[in-house]
Design a protein around this motif. Structure first.
Motif, short mmCIF file in Angstrom:
data_model
loop_
_atom_site.label_atom_id
_atom_site.label_comp_id
_atom_site.label_asym_id
_atom_site.label_seq_id
_atom_site.Cartn_x
_atom_site.Cartn_y
_atom_site.Cartn_z
N PRO A 146 -10.16 7.78 1.30
CA PRO A 146 -10.71 7.81 2.66
C PRO A 146 -10.17 6.71 3.57
O PRO A 146 -9.91 6.95 4.75
N GLU A 147 -9.97 5.50 3.03
CA GLU A 147 -9.51 4.40 3.88
C GLU A 147 -8.04 4.54 4.29
O GLU A 147 -7.55 3.81 5.16
N HIS A 148 -7.34 5.50 3.67
CA HIS A 148 -5.92 5.72 3.98
C HIS A 148 -5.68 6.99 4.80
O HIS A 148 -4.53 7.32 5.08
N ARG A 149 -6.74 7.69 5.17
CA ARG A 149 -6.59 8.97 5.86
C ARG A 149 -6.39 8.77 7.37
O ARG A 149 -7.24 9.13 8.19
N ARG A 150 -5.28 8.16 7.72
CA ARG A 150 -4.91 7.96 9.13
C ARG A 150 -3.38 7.91 9.22
O ARG A 150 -2.68 7.90 8.20
N GLU A 183 0.80 -1.22 0.00
CA GLU A 183 0.00 0.00 0.00
C GLU A 183 0.84 1.27 0.00
O GLU A 183 0.33 2.35 -0.32
#
Length: 381
Positions: free
Chosen positions: A356-360, A342
């Motif tokens: 969105p699923e990577h916004r951390r 990733e």
């Protein structure tokens, strides 16, 4: 006494390490008289209410005489055979010696595989905690019967420093055949013993020799300095003294004491910093390095994708990775939140530009530990 000596003297949980050269000789194998004297000193400390974990070398040396070997073998297979035979002799000798004081011992054999992963590390913690709670004196050694060069701790001085943190010890005592740390070979005219060490600067003029070819041990003073630096850097005071003066050493009355040079780390942070196996690396820019390493721990920030310039390794989310600065030096270690595959989609991108699923956080601040730079503490001659 100084604060560091007071801490060693008053420790309620203490790790004591003794080397092969203090328990045995090449010609005679295990010296039961020396072992009994050590046990008498440890048992006296236990009788005061202190919980003691004993890290003992000597398995290979103890196996030399029964196998009729004239010297420590150099090949791995014979070393492992000697350890297999010698560990039985060593453990039996400790059990018999502590039985004179009505104390029970428990054997704990470790390899680095037992502590580089979080689950086995926690299992080791629980085992030690239960043994100590039952009033047992754990006797720890590296599992030389199965350890190979690739999975060794390096020496039992380092193992003792790691065990001190696994068990949450208040202090560490390293016993050897030298009565402290000297600024030169103790046999040299004018050599002076250091009373207390407050940091690497106090060791700049120290010169130590490697163990001789005829010795039964593998450590020497250089490994003790490295182990003391490791433990003191994570908040544990260390005393280096002679095994022959064990009663006075366990009271911190003799030897060289190393004062803590860093904050006391939690077991998890110590594991991340020094014991966890790394599965890869994340390369950072200067701004990211400053964000994750500068200031007190409560002010440090998590690692975001924008500060990452590249990655390598085959890691998965939840693995430990090294965080590397622009000059190639490891500045921190942490638990990564993404798989290696990733990372190409994340490198260098601002959070708002990510899916969105990577916004951390790539590595959260709670799962990140800066790595302390350790310049060489002593020259080898």
């Amino acid at each position: 006494m100084t604060v560091a000596r007071d801490t060693v003297a008053g420790a309620r949980r203490l790790v004591v390490k003794v080397g092969s050269s203090s328990l045995s000789s090449v010609s005679g194998g295990l010296d039961v008289g020396r072992l009994d004297a050590l046990v008498d000193a440890v048992a006296a400390r236990v009788a005061t209410g202190t919980q003691v974990v004993l890290v003992s070398s000597g398995a290979i040396a103890a196996g030399l005489a029964p196998l009729r070997l004239a010297r420590r073998p150099r090949d791995l297979a014979t070393q492992q055979a000697a350890a297999s035979v010698g560990q039985l002799h060593l453990t039996r000798a400790y059990a018999d010696a502590f039985a004179r004081h009505e104390r029970v011992v428990g054997q704990v054999l470790l390899t680095s595989h037992d502590v580089v992963r979080r689950a086995p590390y926690r299992n080791a913690q629980r085992t030690f905690e239960r043994l100590l709670g039952l009033g047992v004196v754990p006797v720890v050694n590296e599992n030389d019967t199965t350890a190979t060069d690739e999975i060794r701790f390096g020496d039992n001085d380092r193992l003792a420093a790691l065990v001190a943190h696994i068990v949450g010890a208040d202090a560490l005592v390293l016993l050897s055949d030298v009565d402290g740390v000297y600024d030169d070979d103790p046999r040299a005219p004018g050599a002076a013993m250091l009373d207390e060490v407050h940091g690497v600067a106090d060791l700049e003029q120290v010169h130590v020799a490697r163990p001789g070819a005829g010795t039964v041990g593998t450590g020497g003073m250089a490994s003790k300095l490295a182990a003391a630096d490791l433990a003191a850097g994570a908040g544990v005071p260390v005393l280096v003294a002679a095994a022959s003066a064990a009663p006075a050493a366990l009271g911190a009355e003799v030897g060289t004491v190393f004062a803590p040079t860093g904050p006391r780390l939690s077991a998890r942070r110590f594991w991340l910093s020094h014991m966890a196996g790394s599965r890869g690396r994340l390369h950072l820019d200067d701004g990211a390095v400053r964000a994750i390493t500068s200031g007190p721990a409560t002010k440090r920030r998590s690692l975001l994708a924008a500060g990452i310039t590249g990655s390598d390794g085959d890691f998965e989310a939840g693995d430990v990775v090294e965080l590397v600065g622009p000059r190639g030096d490891t500045v921190a270690r942490g638990v990564v939140a993404f798989d290696a595959e990733e990372m190409p989609e994340l490198v260098g991108r601002k959070t708002r530009d990510l899916a969105p699923e990577h916004r951390r956080e790539v590595v959260h601040a709670d799962d990140l530990v800066p790595v302390r730079s350790r310049p060489a503490a002593a020259a080898q001659v």
